[in-house]
Design an enzyme around this catalytic site. Structure first.
Site, PDB file in Angstrom:
ATOM      1  N   HIS A   1       0.818  -1.218   0.092  1.00 57.26           N
ATOM      2  CA  HIS A   1       0.292  -0.019   0.322  1.00 57.26           C
ATOM      3  C   HIS A   1       0.975   1.282  -0.094  1.00 57.26           C
ATOM      4  O   HIS A   1       1.074   2.155   0.832  1.00 57.26           O
ATOM      5  CB  HIS A   1      -0.966  -0.124   0.924  1.00 57.26           C
ATOM      6  CG  HIS A   1      -2.128  -1.283   1.085  1.00 57.26           C
ATOM      7  ND1 HIS A   1      -3.095  -1.249   0.471  1.00 57.26           N
ATOM      8  CD2 HIS A   1      -2.177  -2.418   1.655  1.00 57.26           C
ATOM      9  CE1 HIS A   1      -4.268  -2.532   0.765  1.00 57.26           C
ATOM     10  NE2 HIS A   1      -2.294  -3.253   2.168  1.00 57.26           N
TER      11      HIS A   1
ATOM     12  N   ASP B   1      -6.897   1.672   3.486  1.00 63.08           N
ATOM     13  CA  ASP B   1      -5.320   1.021   3.968  1.00 63.08           C
ATOM     14  C   ASP B   1      -4.769   2.275   2.190  1.00 63.08           C
ATOM     15  O   ASP B   1      -3.456   2.541   1.966  1.00 63.08           O
ATOM     16  CB  ASP B   1      -5.188  -0.356   3.017  1.00 63.08           C
ATOM     17  CG  ASP B   1      -6.482  -0.545   2.530  1.00 63.08           C
ATOM     18  OD1 ASP B   1      -6.546   0.028   1.857  1.00 63.08           O
ATOM     19  OD2 ASP B   1      -5.997  -1.942   2.463  1.00 63.08           O
TER      20      ASP B   1
END
Ligand SMILES: NC(=O)c1ccc[n+]([C@@H]2O[C@H](COP(=O)([O-])OP(=O)(O)OC[C@H]3O[C@@H](n4cnc5c(N)ncnc54)[C@H](O)[C@@H]3O)[C@@H](O)[C@H]2O)c1
Length: 377
Positions: free
Chosen positions: A106, A278
């Site tokens: 991420h 995220d």
């Protein structure tokens, strides 16, 4: 290289450290997946206790031929490290040029992690950007679990005990059901919508993909649909009891679909569960929370923005993730061993996964997202 002396006879060392994120109990490889990696000619170094939280004791790893190591740094000293969550700051010291890392990263929401990987020259492959068959096959199993969990969590947060308005999903005879808006009807969003409809809620699905909206409305997954345009969402947000955020543009920062001003108009005690946190979140007032401290109240609205929702269902989640990761991990191990990793000859089943290589962010969408925050484009 190996902490216990040289590479395996026919392959690499594959390290599995314990997860270090708050209350994260998943493990990068289940024992059966570790066995398959060993059968393919590699050594597996597993940190003692790494699988315990997911219900896989050390003994089971030993039975399939994995080697237990006492310290995280020994697992991190392997040629290839396979994990679940993005490395935490305490783990950045393990990065080195001859390390290949395969995990969720991420990076669009993690400029400091990106800087550490780039500085070290580690080759970093991300689960969430790996593409295949028109989808994201390594993100999908976790999105499925997070979506199902979001339905349970969202319904629970609406109780007064959790700080919510006291609205029950299914309503009662003579009382209408709760109103839910699900933003982004991909894997996570559609799983959340199914669960919430199962609890009796009235679910409106929001997406930019009108074909998807048509299909899910037709299949009875949602009660109503809305095209994702801020002006259209306003009046529905004012009446919503629960908003689930699950919009994704792969690799990029999440699109901000709900503004802070729109959150301000929501009813006191309504709930936002932003799964897209995220990737930065698709509700403007969302900021990351942890499993230990999952919620905060802002503008009278309960926000649940946990970045590792599947971490609280580690048995199911580890098995689902390992099953999806294993074939790609075997390809990646092969490519690293043969010197093909990160080159044009890299195996097609790893498409889109390489995020950082040779001290640079090499995934174009991730690079663009990071350039937007003054990062490593
Ligand atoms: N918090 C957690 O623990 C957790 C766990 C798993 C997944 N996730 C996250 O959930 C998010 C969704 O993942 P997914 O696998 O369902 O993605 P997906 O690609 O399957 O679906 C994303 C959907 O968002 C839609 N979308 C894109 N831009 C939009 C916009 N502006 N408005 C409305 N919809 C838009 C797309 O058309 C698509 O239907 C991702 O950020 C993923 O990382 C979070």
């Amino acid at each position: 290289m190996s902490p216990t002396g040289g590479p395996g006879p026919a392959g690499l060392t594959v390290g599995v450290p314990s997860e270090t994120k708050d209350r994260e109990r998943r493990v990068g490889l289940t024992p059966s997946a570790a066995g398959a990696v060993i059968d393919a000619g590699h050594r597996v170094l597993i940190e003692r206790g790494a699988g315990e939280g997911a219900g896989f004791p050390d003994l089971v790893y030993e039975k399939v031929g994995a080697e237990l190591v006492e310290q995280a740094e020994q697992a991190w000293a392997a040629d290839l490290v396979v994990k679940v969550k993005e490395p935490q700051p305490t783990e950045y010291a393990y990065f080195r040029p001859d390390l290949t890392l395969f995990t969720f990263l991420h990076l669009a929401a993690e400029p400091e992690l990106t800087a550490a990987l780039v500085a070290a020259g580690t080759s970093a492959y991300a689960y969430e950007t790996l593409t295949g068959r028109g989808g994201l096959p390594l993100l999908a199993p976790m999105s499925e679990i997070a979506g199902r969990a979001a339905a349970i969590v969202g319904a629970a947060q609406l109780s007064t005990a959790a700080g919510g308005s006291g609205t029950l999903m299914g309503g009662a005879a003579g009382v209408p059901p709760a109103k839910v808006m699900v933003i982004g009807l991909g894997v996570a969003g559609s799983c959340a919508a199914r669960g919430l409809r199962g609890l009796g809620a009235h679910v409106t699905g929001v997406d930019v993909d009108l074909g998807r909206l048509y299909q899910l409305r037709n299949d009875g997954v949602v009660d109503a649909t809305l095209s994702s345009e801020p002006a259209l969402l306003g009046e529905h947000l004012r009446l919503a009891d629960l908003v689930i955020g699950a919009a994704l543009v792969p690799g990029a920062r999440a699109p901000v679909v709900v503004s802070a001003e729109q959150v301000e108009t929501m009813r006191p005690g309504s709930v936002v569960v932003d799964l897209a946190i995220d990737q930065g979140g698709c509700v403007a007032t969302a900021r990351p929370t942890s499993l230990s401290n999952p919620t905060y109240l802002e503008r009278g609205v309960v926000h649940y923005c946990v970045t590792n929702v599947p971490g609280q269902f580690p048995r199911t989640a580890s098995a689902a993730l390992s099953a999806a990761v294993l074939p790609r991990l075997l390809r990646l191990a092969d490519d690293v061993a043969q010197g093909r990793a990160g080159t044009d000859d890299e195996h097609p089943s790893l498409a889109g996964a390489c995020n950082v290589r040779d001290h640079a962010v090499v995934h174009p969408v991730v690079a663009e997202a990071l350039a937007g925050v003054g990062g490593h484009g």
